[in-house]
Design an enzyme around this catalytic site. Structure first.
Site, PDB file in Angstrom:
ATOM      1  N   GLU A  98      41.404 -15.789 -20.274  1.00 39.19           N
ATOM      2  CA  GLU A  98      40.664 -15.593 -19.015  1.00 39.19           C
ATOM      3  C   GLU A  98      40.657 -16.946 -18.311  1.00 39.19           C
ATOM      4  O   GLU A  98      39.938 -17.855 -18.723  1.00 39.19           O
ATOM      5  CB  GLU A  98      39.229 -15.136 -19.313  1.00 39.19           C
ATOM      6  CG  GLU A  98      39.130 -13.800 -20.029  1.00 39.19           C
ATOM      7  CD  GLU A  98      39.516 -12.627 -19.154  1.00 39.19           C
ATOM      8  OE1 GLU A  98      39.503 -12.763 -17.915  1.00 39.19           O
ATOM      9  OE2 GLU A  98      39.861 -11.568 -19.705  1.00 39.19           O
ATOM     10  N   CYS A 108      34.707 -18.757 -11.697  1.00 40.82           N
ATOM     11  CA  CYS A 108      36.156 -18.477 -11.668  1.00 40.82           C
ATOM     12  C   CYS A 108      36.487 -17.525 -10.516  1.00 40.82           C
ATOM     13  O   CYS A 108      37.591 -17.541  -9.997  1.00 40.82           O
ATOM     14  CB  CYS A 108      36.614 -17.914 -13.006  1.00 40.82           C
ATOM     15  SG  CYS A 108      35.680 -16.481 -13.544  1.00 40.82           S
TER      16      CYS A 108
HETATM   17  P1  NAD Z   1      38.953 -26.167 -20.194  1.00 46.75           P
HETATM   18  O1  NAD Z   1      40.244 -25.459 -20.341  1.00 46.75           O
HETATM   19  O2  NAD Z   1      38.975 -27.609 -19.939  1.00 46.75           O
HETATM   20  O3  NAD Z   1      38.056 -25.982 -21.509  1.00 46.75           O
HETATM   21  C1  NAD Z   1      37.676 -24.724 -21.986  1.00 46.75           C
HETATM   22  C2  NAD Z   1      37.461 -24.806 -23.485  1.00 46.75           C
HETATM   23  O4  NAD Z   1      38.703 -25.091 -24.121  1.00 46.75           O
HETATM   24  C3  NAD Z   1      36.500 -25.900 -23.932  1.00 46.75           C
HETATM   25  O5  NAD Z   1      35.714 -25.387 -24.964  1.00 46.75           O
HETATM   26  C4  NAD Z   1      37.431 -26.984 -24.429  1.00 46.75           C
HETATM   27  O6  NAD Z   1      36.868 -27.821 -25.409  1.00 46.75           O
HETATM   28  C5  NAD Z   1      38.559 -26.177 -25.030  1.00 46.75           C
HETATM   29  N1  NAD Z   1      39.860 -26.848 -25.099  1.00 46.75           N
HETATM   30  C6  NAD Z   1      40.358 -27.786 -24.264  1.00 46.75           C
HETATM   31  N2  NAD Z   1      41.626 -28.114 -24.636  1.00 46.75           N
HETATM   32  C7  NAD Z   1      41.926 -27.340 -25.705  1.00 46.75           C
HETATM   33  C8  NAD Z   1      43.096 -27.185 -26.522  1.00 46.75           C
HETATM   34  N3  NAD Z   1      44.195 -27.895 -26.301  1.00 46.75           N
HETATM   35  N4  NAD Z   1      43.066 -26.262 -27.496  1.00 46.75           N
HETATM   36  C9  NAD Z   1      41.972 -25.513 -27.725  1.00 46.75           C
HETATM   37  N5  NAD Z   1      40.826 -25.625 -26.997  1.00 46.75           N
HETATM   38  C10 NAD Z   1      40.806 -26.531 -25.999  1.00 46.75           C
HETATM   39  O7  NAD Z   1      38.149 -25.371 -19.068  1.00 46.75           O
HETATM   40  P2  NAD Z   1      36.697 -25.693 -18.487  1.00 46.75           P
HETATM   41  O8  NAD Z   1      36.784 -26.863 -17.573  1.00 46.75           O
HETATM   42  O9  NAD Z   1      35.692 -25.707 -19.579  1.00 46.75           O
HETATM   43  O10 NAD Z   1      36.405 -24.362 -17.645  1.00 46.75           O
HETATM   44  C11 NAD Z   1      36.690 -24.233 -16.286  1.00 46.75           C
HETATM   45  C12 NAD Z   1      37.852 -23.305 -16.098  1.00 46.75           C
HETATM   46  O11 NAD Z   1      37.569 -22.057 -16.685  1.00 46.75           O
HETATM   47  C13 NAD Z   1      38.130 -23.005 -14.651  1.00 46.75           C
HETATM   48  O12 NAD Z   1      39.516 -23.055 -14.423  1.00 46.75           O
HETATM   49  C14 NAD Z   1      37.622 -21.589 -14.477  1.00 46.75           C
HETATM   50  O13 NAD Z   1      38.221 -20.877 -13.440  1.00 46.75           O
HETATM   51  C15 NAD Z   1      37.921 -21.003 -15.812  1.00 46.75           C
HETATM   52  N6  NAD Z   1      37.105 -19.828 -16.042  1.00 46.75           N
HETATM   53  C16 NAD Z   1      37.693 -18.601 -16.091  1.00 46.75           C
HETATM   54  C17 NAD Z   1      36.924 -17.467 -16.254  1.00 46.75           C
HETATM   55  C18 NAD Z   1      37.537 -16.092 -16.315  1.00 46.75           C
HETATM   56  O14 NAD Z   1      36.857 -15.183 -16.743  1.00 46.75           O
HETATM   57  N7  NAD Z   1      38.770 -15.907 -15.907  1.00 46.75           N
HETATM   58  C19 NAD Z   1      35.539 -17.594 -16.361  1.00 46.75           C
HETATM   59  C20 NAD Z   1      34.989 -18.858 -16.295  1.00 46.75           C
HETATM   60  C21 NAD Z   1      35.762 -19.973 -16.146  1.00 46.75           C
END
Ligand code: NAD
Length: 505
Positions: free
Chosen positions: A234, A268
């Site tokens: 997502e 998002c």
């Molecule tokens: P992010 O990708 O930086 O981090 C999300 C999670 O992934 C965190 O827990 C982080 O520690 C972990 N992570 C980071 N790198 C990783 C790796 N290499 N392997 C495994 N885990 C890893 O995202 P964010 O800044 O926390 O969230 C914001 C983003 O999320 C925005 O782009 C937003 O649009 C999206 N989002 C999408 C939805 C949806 O339902 N489509 C909902 C909410 C947020």
């Protein structure tokens, strides 16, 4: 040596809590524990599993204010938004699955064609094993709890790695699991950042559910694909809102203001671009500015949650201003100072080459762009790499359906914003770079199962007609196939007698 997690209030910088991070060396043991818990949890009846999940619902209802306060301290969001958009959807989802899960997960009979006379067919749904849930910081409670609860209902054990940006939410979820006496290790929380997330993905999950950025989603998708681990991603969005000249103008303006600025735009599915038909463009902007200026920081608009995001917002606004955009509300990025509260910004004179139109901004900024024709609006709406949600505003129902069906997006809303995600009957997810797979609705449980398709025979007959020996069967089978795919009246009788003859051979 383990690192210490230091949780700070995003707006005040005050330390809320400190505790030890989960070490990467603990991961194998976590998966072993999860596996053992899975053996226990997956063999409980669905009814028993739902009893625990209902206890979570009661706990959330009984402790609403405390949970809202914890969400606000972790994110800086305003209380109403923590209640309606982070806590309430979890309660609603549980209530939905309480009723619906038995229907979704039960064995499903499917019909068996006449050619296979005497046989029956069905589908079964079994849990995957250990599901790894990795969640982001913008709705840290909802976006952790929804997949966790769905995976648990389906019979899986879960390891949750919440965002390091809002780490106290992991503690809160652990506390809830303890309070409702969820069996040991059925849900484990791993506290830490990207490296820990990466190491967990490289561990032994049987399924992965990820919510976060496109960049991370891509890495996880690649890693999971190497080992054929089922996954759901997502990811981000750049949702367009299309306002036609015959739309209910006041409603569209109010919808745009809320859709763009709720949760300080850190959604998002935020309205990240509004396309307004030429004839109402001026009036729309005037009203939009008027309504936006009424919003109060701290009451309607919470603080930003993640300092890094502030820099992305800053760079998008600066890029737009440098390329000729006009800022109608809010402050120039040079005047933002240290505060994590940003006044909502409306930009006009926006062109397609600006980052604010192409990339996810994830902040309280709304670029307004005019269009002339339906075709142009659709092309502009579809012009980004994203496809999460979109909205179409018009009083003409046929036009609304026509335009909506041409948008390349996982979900869409007509004369409203964001709300499709709130209906637990509707599957939710993105297309293009916005993600892979769906959750919520029936899909939200199916993704946490392995599906098995079964065909059953009574086992009485010596052999099937298509088995060996083939001798002298060809022409009878040929006649049977012709009868089977014909539309003739006596088709069923012809098939029965054809099968009978073949059985004699
Ligand atoms: P992010 O990708 O930086 O981090 C999300 C999670 O992934 C965190 O827990 C982080 O520690 C972990 N992570 C980071 N790198 C990783 C790796 N290499 N392997 C495994 N885990 C890893 O995202 P964010 O800044 O926390 O969230 C914001 C983003 O999320 C925005 O782009 C937003 O649009 C999206 N989002 C999408 C939805 C949806 O339902 N489509 C909902 C909410 C947020």
């Amino acid at each position: 040596m383990k690192n210490v997690v230091i949780a700070k209030h995003p707006a005040t910088g005050e330390t809320i809590d400190q505790w030890l991070e989960t070490g990467e060396n603990q991961i194998p043991e976590m998966y072993q524990k999860a596996s053992a818990a899975f053996q226990f949890w997956s063999t409980r009846s669905l009814e028993t599993r739902l009893t625990f999940i209902k206890k979570i619902k009661h706990h959330l209802l009984e402790n609403m204010d405390e949970i809202v306060d914890e969400i606000c301290a972790a994110t800086g969001k305003v209380k109403t938004e923590a209640l309606t958009a982070d806590l309430m959807p979890v309660i609603d989802l549980i209530a939905h699955y309480e009723k619906r899960a038995p229907k979704i997960l039960k064995r499903k009979k499917v019909s068996t064609p006449l050619l296979f006379i005497g046989k029956s067919s069905y589908m079964d749904y079994f849990p995957l094993g250990t599901v790894l849930v990795i969640s982001p910081w913008n709705y840290p409670f909802q976006l952790s709890m929804t997949p966790v609860i769905s995976a648990l209902i389906a019979g899986n054990s879960v390891i949750l790695k919440p965002s390091e940006v809002t780490p106290t939410i992991g503690l809160l979820i652990e506390k809830i699991a303890r309070e409702v006496n969820l069996p040991k290790n059925v849900l484990q929380v791993a506290h830490g950042g990207k490296e820990l997330g990466k190491a967990l993905v490289s561990g032994t999950p049987d399924g992965i559910f990820f919510t976060g950025s496109v960049e991370t989603g891509r890495k996880i998708g690649v890693e999971a694909s190497k080992r054929f681990i089922p996954y759901t991603l997502e990811l981000g969005g750049k949702d367009p809102m299309i306002v036609f000249e015959d739309a209910h103008l006041k409603r569209a303006v109010n919808g745009a203001v809320w859709g763009a600025f709720t949760n300080a735009g850190q959604v998002c599915m935020s309205i990240e671009r509004v396309y307004v038909q030429h004839a109402i463009h001026g009036e729309f902007i005037d009203r939009l500015v008027e309504e936006t200026k009424k919003l109060k920081l701290g009451e309607d608009i919470g603080s930003l949650t993640f300092p890094h995001q502030k820099e992305i917002i800053r760079s998008h606004v600066k890029d737009a201003l440098e390329k000729g955009a006009l800022l109608l509300t809010g402050k120039d990025p040079d005047q933002w100072g240290e505060s994590m509260y940003l006044e909502p910004m409306i930009l006009t004179n926006v062109t397609e080459d600006m980052n604010i139109v192409k990339e996810e901004t994830f902040g309280p900024v709304l670029p307004v762009i005019s269009f002339s024709t339906e075709k142009e609006a659709i092309e502009k709406a579809n012009s980004t790499e994203f496809g999460l949600n979109a909205s179409v505003w018009t009083k003409d129902a046929r036009k609304a359906n026509r335009v909506t069906s041409k948008l390349v997006t996982g979900s869409a809303v007509i004369n409203d914003v964001l709300v499709s995600v709130a209906n637990p009957h509707l599957p939710f997810g993105g297309v293009k770079s916005s993600g892979v797979g769906r959750y919520h609705g029936d899909e939200g449980l199916f993704i946490f199962t392995r599906q098995m398709s079964v065909m059953k025979d009574s086992g009485i007959k010596q052999r099937e007609i298509n088995w060996y020996p083939y001798e002298n069967k060809y022409s009878n089978i040929r006649t049977l196939i012709k009868a089977y795919f014909s539309n003739s009246k006596g088709r069923a009788e012809l098939i029965r007698s054809g099968i009978k003859q073949l059985r004699k051979k």
